[in-house]
Design a protein around this motif. Structure first.
Motif, PDB file in Angstrom:
ATOM      1  N   LEU A  43      -7.406   9.602  -0.470  1.00 39.41           N
ATOM      2  CA  LEU A  43      -7.771   8.820   0.705  1.00 39.41           C
ATOM      3  C   LEU A  43      -8.554   7.807   0.589  1.00 39.41           C
ATOM      4  CD1 LEU A  43      -7.762  11.788   3.424  1.00 39.41           C
ATOM      5  CD2 LEU A  43      -5.697  10.508   2.742  1.00 39.41           C
ATOM      6  N   GLY A  44      -9.575   7.738  -0.212  1.00 39.33           N
ATOM      7  CA  GLY A  44     -10.814   6.659  -0.124  1.00 39.33           C
ATOM      8  C   GLY A  44     -10.088   5.400  -0.976  1.00 39.33           C
ATOM      9  N   ARG A  45     -10.878   4.412  -0.991  1.00 45.58           N
ATOM     10  CA  ARG A  45     -10.526   2.999  -1.157  1.00 45.58           C
ATOM     11  C   ARG A  45     -11.668   2.372  -1.880  1.00 45.58           C
ATOM     12  NH1 ARG A  45      -5.969   0.949   1.031  1.00 45.58           N
ATOM     13  NH2 ARG A  45      -4.736   2.320   2.522  1.00 45.58           N
ATOM     14  N   LEU A  46     -11.593   1.450  -2.947  1.00 50.00           N
ATOM     15  CA  LEU A  46     -12.585   0.800  -3.325  1.00 50.00           C
ATOM     16  C   LEU A  46     -12.267  -0.885  -3.319  1.00 50.00           C
ATOM     17  CD1 LEU A  46     -15.367   0.870  -5.037  1.00 50.00           C
ATOM     18  CD2 LEU A  46     -14.031   1.006  -7.006  1.00 50.00           C
TER      19      LEU A  46
ATOM     20  N   ASN B 197       0.941  -1.252  -0.107  1.00 48.43           N
ATOM     21  CA  ASN B 197      -0.035  -0.072   0.175  1.00 48.43           C
ATOM     22  C   ASN B 197       0.760   1.289   0.013  1.00 48.43           C
ATOM     23  OD1 ASN B 197      -2.471   1.308   0.591  1.00 48.43           O
ATOM     24  ND2 ASN B 197      -1.485   2.109   2.203  1.00 48.43           N
ATOM     25  N   VAL B 198       1.974   1.320   0.633  1.00 43.56           N
ATOM     26  CA  VAL B 198       2.799   2.464   0.943  1.00 43.56           C
ATOM     27  C   VAL B 198       3.431   2.691  -0.494  1.00 43.56           C
ATOM     28  CG1 VAL B 198       4.919   3.434   1.844  1.00 43.56           C
ATOM     29  CG2 VAL B 198       3.131   2.357   3.319  1.00 43.56           C
ATOM     30  N   ASN B 199       3.928   1.561  -1.043  1.00 38.96           N
ATOM     31  CA  ASN B 199       4.595   1.906  -2.447  1.00 38.96           C
ATOM     32  C   ASN B 199       3.761   2.282  -3.295  1.00 38.96           C
ATOM     33  OD1 ASN B 199       7.719   1.064  -2.079  1.00 38.96           O
ATOM     34  ND2 ASN B 199       7.090  -0.529  -0.848  1.00 38.96           N
ATOM     35  N   LEU B 200       2.429   1.735  -3.511  1.00 39.33           N
ATOM     36  CA  LEU B 200       1.716   1.980  -4.530  1.00 39.33           C
ATOM     37  C   LEU B 200       1.047   3.316  -4.344  1.00 39.33           C
ATOM     38  CD1 LEU B 200      -0.515  -1.366  -5.130  1.00 39.33           C
ATOM     39  CD2 LEU B 200       1.452  -0.241  -6.676  1.00 39.33           C
ATOM     40  N   THR B 201       0.877   3.655  -3.432  1.00 38.79           N
ATOM     41  CA  THR B 201       0.217   4.897  -3.000  1.00 38.79           C
ATOM     42  C   THR B 201       1.211   6.316  -3.253  1.00 38.79           C
ATOM     43  OG1 THR B 201       0.535   4.915  -0.821  1.00 38.79           O
ATOM     44  CG2 THR B 201      -1.614   4.490  -1.299  1.00 38.79           C
TER      45      THR B 201
ATOM     46  N   GLN C 281      -6.689   6.443  -5.694  1.00 42.73           N
ATOM     47  CA  GLN C 281      -5.575   7.044  -6.469  1.00 42.73           C
ATOM     48  C   GLN C 281      -4.762   5.707  -7.358  1.00 42.73           C
ATOM     49  OE1 GLN C 281      -2.018   8.333  -4.280  1.00 42.73           O
ATOM     50  NE2 GLN C 281      -3.240   7.545  -2.635  1.00 42.73           N
ATOM     51  N   VAL C 282      -4.737   4.512  -6.896  1.00 40.80           N
ATOM     52  CA  VAL C 282      -4.020   3.669  -7.592  1.00 40.80           C
ATOM     53  C   VAL C 282      -4.966   3.097  -8.798  1.00 40.80           C
ATOM     54  CG1 VAL C 282      -3.293   1.169  -7.221  1.00 40.80           C
ATOM     55  CG2 VAL C 282      -2.589   2.869  -5.545  1.00 40.80           C
ATOM     56  N   ILE C 283      -6.377   3.032  -8.316  1.00 38.27           N
ATOM     57  CA  ILE C 283      -7.347   2.741  -9.353  1.00 38.27           C
ATOM     58  C   ILE C 283      -7.156   3.732 -10.537  1.00 38.27           C
ATOM     59  CG2 ILE C 283      -9.881   2.336  -9.838  1.00 38.27           C
ATOM     60  CD1 ILE C 283      -9.980   1.261  -6.977  1.00 38.27           C
ATOM     61  N   LEU C 284      -7.419   5.160 -10.243  1.00 39.61           N
ATOM     62  CA  LEU C 284      -7.067   5.982 -11.398  1.00 39.61           C
ATOM     63  C   LEU C 284      -5.896   5.861 -12.009  1.00 39.61           C
ATOM     64  CD1 LEU C 284      -8.139   9.159  -9.426  1.00 39.61           C
ATOM     65  CD2 LEU C 284      -9.597   8.107 -11.217  1.00 39.61           C
ATOM     66  N   MET C 285      -4.747   5.532 -11.343  1.00 33.86           N
ATOM     67  CA  MET C 285      -3.410   5.182 -11.856  1.00 33.86           C
ATOM     68  C   MET C 285      -3.622   4.160 -13.112  1.00 33.86           C
ATOM     69  SD  MET C 285       0.133   4.204 -10.312  1.00 33.86           S
ATOM     70  CE  MET C 285      -0.558   2.320 -10.239  1.00 33.86           C
ATOM     71  N   LEU C 286      -4.115   3.067 -12.534  1.00 34.76           N
ATOM     72  CA  LEU C 286      -4.077   1.791 -13.626  1.00 34.76           C
ATOM     73  C   LEU C 286      -5.052   2.144 -14.720  1.00 34.76           C
ATOM     74  CD1 LEU C 286      -4.378  -1.069 -10.806  1.00 34.76           C
ATOM     75  CD2 LEU C 286      -2.157  -0.287 -11.978  1.00 34.76           C
ATOM     76  N   ILE C 287      -6.280   2.914 -14.502  1.00 39.28           N
ATOM     77  CA  ILE C 287      -7.080   3.026 -15.558  1.00 39.28           C
ATOM     78  C   ILE C 287      -6.403   4.151 -16.571  1.00 39.28           C
ATOM     79  CG2 ILE C 287      -9.244   4.359 -16.211  1.00 39.28           C
ATOM     80  CD1 ILE C 287     -10.335   3.528 -13.548  1.00 39.28           C
ATOM     81  N   LEU C 288      -5.646   5.059 -15.887  1.00 37.08           N
ATOM     82  CA  LEU C 288      -5.060   5.788 -16.923  1.00 37.08           C
ATOM     83  C   LEU C 288      -3.896   5.206 -17.637  1.00 37.08           C
ATOM     84  CD1 LEU C 288      -4.904   8.957 -17.636  1.00 37.08           C
ATOM     85  CD2 LEU C 288      -3.169   9.388 -15.818  1.00 37.08           C
ATOM     86  N   VAL C 289      -3.205   4.311 -16.924  1.00 36.05           N
ATOM     87  CA  VAL C 289      -1.915   3.611 -17.780  1.00 36.05           C
ATOM     88  C   VAL C 289      -2.718   2.585 -18.885  1.00 36.05           C
ATOM     89  CG1 VAL C 289      -0.486   1.589 -17.433  1.00 36.05           C
ATOM     90  CG2 VAL C 289      -0.404   3.592 -15.952  1.00 36.05           C
TER      91      VAL C 289
END
Length: 334
Positions: A176-179, A53-57, A185-193
């Protein structure tokens, strides 16, 4: 004679050449695997959800910016303004949330505008970079240096140089949210990639980007609207920087125009270079950029977890860039 030449067996490739080609093409993936194996062997508590979690965020904002940077570099350009555009976006959003620009009739309207307007403003500044480059033939490093300097000044003027503290759960979900336990923010990152990788490989615009970076004159003769392509990639780079700025302030519950995005342009360029995108343009890998950003983040984490000062991470980052450029030279020669 022609048939004989076709049938003649090829000379066996040297092992060193094969290894060089493997590293040139898959160096980022190999490097990431080696880092993971090292940490599995020597870093305590590496295998944990908290570590992941730390590294991905921490890497998410870098990747978001680096996606736009990849497209810019693929055209043979560079964008030094992304950190300052993050600052502009991060400065505008709290002003909207706090009603300091215009009073909002409903809190949710303020949240919606805080998501949209700052990103659009950053995108407009990105388009301005492309306009300077295409209209006045200014070198990209010079054109984007204008906003690298002035952009942070604009953000400081907008906020009067003050720290803006806010608390808005609806807005801060982006940071700060989670799904399903995964940071938003990680989900947004993966969608963008995923979206950028698909666009680069499967669309006409993606092929035009690579054509412009490979040989701009040939692309122009082939009927590709070179100026339009360049303006659009700088627009996308600005949009990505604006989104990353929102992520950063959402995490911190505050906006400081002096610090938001500081040094981000260097992190993004490093991620692109380490990921295997040719800095001269014409060839790009979005997934490689993701791997490059993960490598840079994991190197820093590895050094800190093993008691090495954080300043050593800067030296390691520089070494990674030198290695990436060296591998690119080998790749171009194959």
């Amino acid at each position: 004679m022609a048939d004989a030449s076709i049938a003649r067996p090829a000379a066996p490739a040297r092992t060193s050449d094969g290894l060089g080609q493997l590293l040139a093409r898959h160096g980022a993936l190999v490097g990431l695997v080696l880092l993971v194996l090292f940490n599995l062997a020597f870093t305590p508590n590496f295998v944990s959800w908290q570590t992941l979690n730390v590294n991905l965020t921490q890497v998410a904002a870098i990747v978001i910016v680096a996606v736009g940077m990849t497209l810019v570099i693929a055209t043979g350009g560079i964008d030094l303004s992304v950190g300052s555009l993050m600052a502009i976006s991060g400065a505008l959003a709290p002003l909207i949330l706090l009603g300091q620009i215009l009073p909002m009739p409903h809190p949710l309207l303020a949240v919606a505008l805080a998501f949209v307007l700052p990103v659009l403003v950053a995108g407009a500044f990105g388009w301005f970079n492309g306009f300077l480059i295409t209209r006045y033939r200014i070198q990209p490093i010079v054109a984007t240096l204008v906003l690298f300097i002035a952009g942070r000044g604009i953000a400081q003027v907008v906020t009067n140089g003050n720290l803006q503290v806010f608390r808005n759960p609806e807005f801060q979900v982006i940071g700060l949210g989670r799904l399903f336990g995964i940071p938003v923010q990680v989900i947004l990152m993966l969608i963008l990639v995923a979206g950028a990788a698909w666009m680069l490989r499967r669309t006409l615009f993606g092929r035009q980007i690579l054509a412009v970076g490979g040989n701009e004159q040939a692309a122009r003769l082939a009927g590709i609207p070179v100026a339009s392509v360049k303006r659009r990639v700088y627009l996308i780079s600005g949009l990505c920087a604006g989104l990353a700025g929102l992520v950063v302030i959402a995490i911190n519950s505050a906006s400081d125009a002096n610090l938001i995005g500081l040094g981000m342009e260097l992190d993004a360029i490093a991620a692109v270079a380490v990921g295997g995108t040719l800095l001269a343009g014409g060839r790009a890998s979005i997934t490689g950029t993701l791997l490059g950003a993960l490598i840079i983040q994991l190197v820093r984490y590895t050094l800190l977890a093993n008691g090495v000062p954080d300043s050593a991470a800067l030296v390691a980052k520089a070494g990674l860039i030198v290695l990436a450029v060296w591998l690119q030279q080998g790749r171009k020669s194959t």
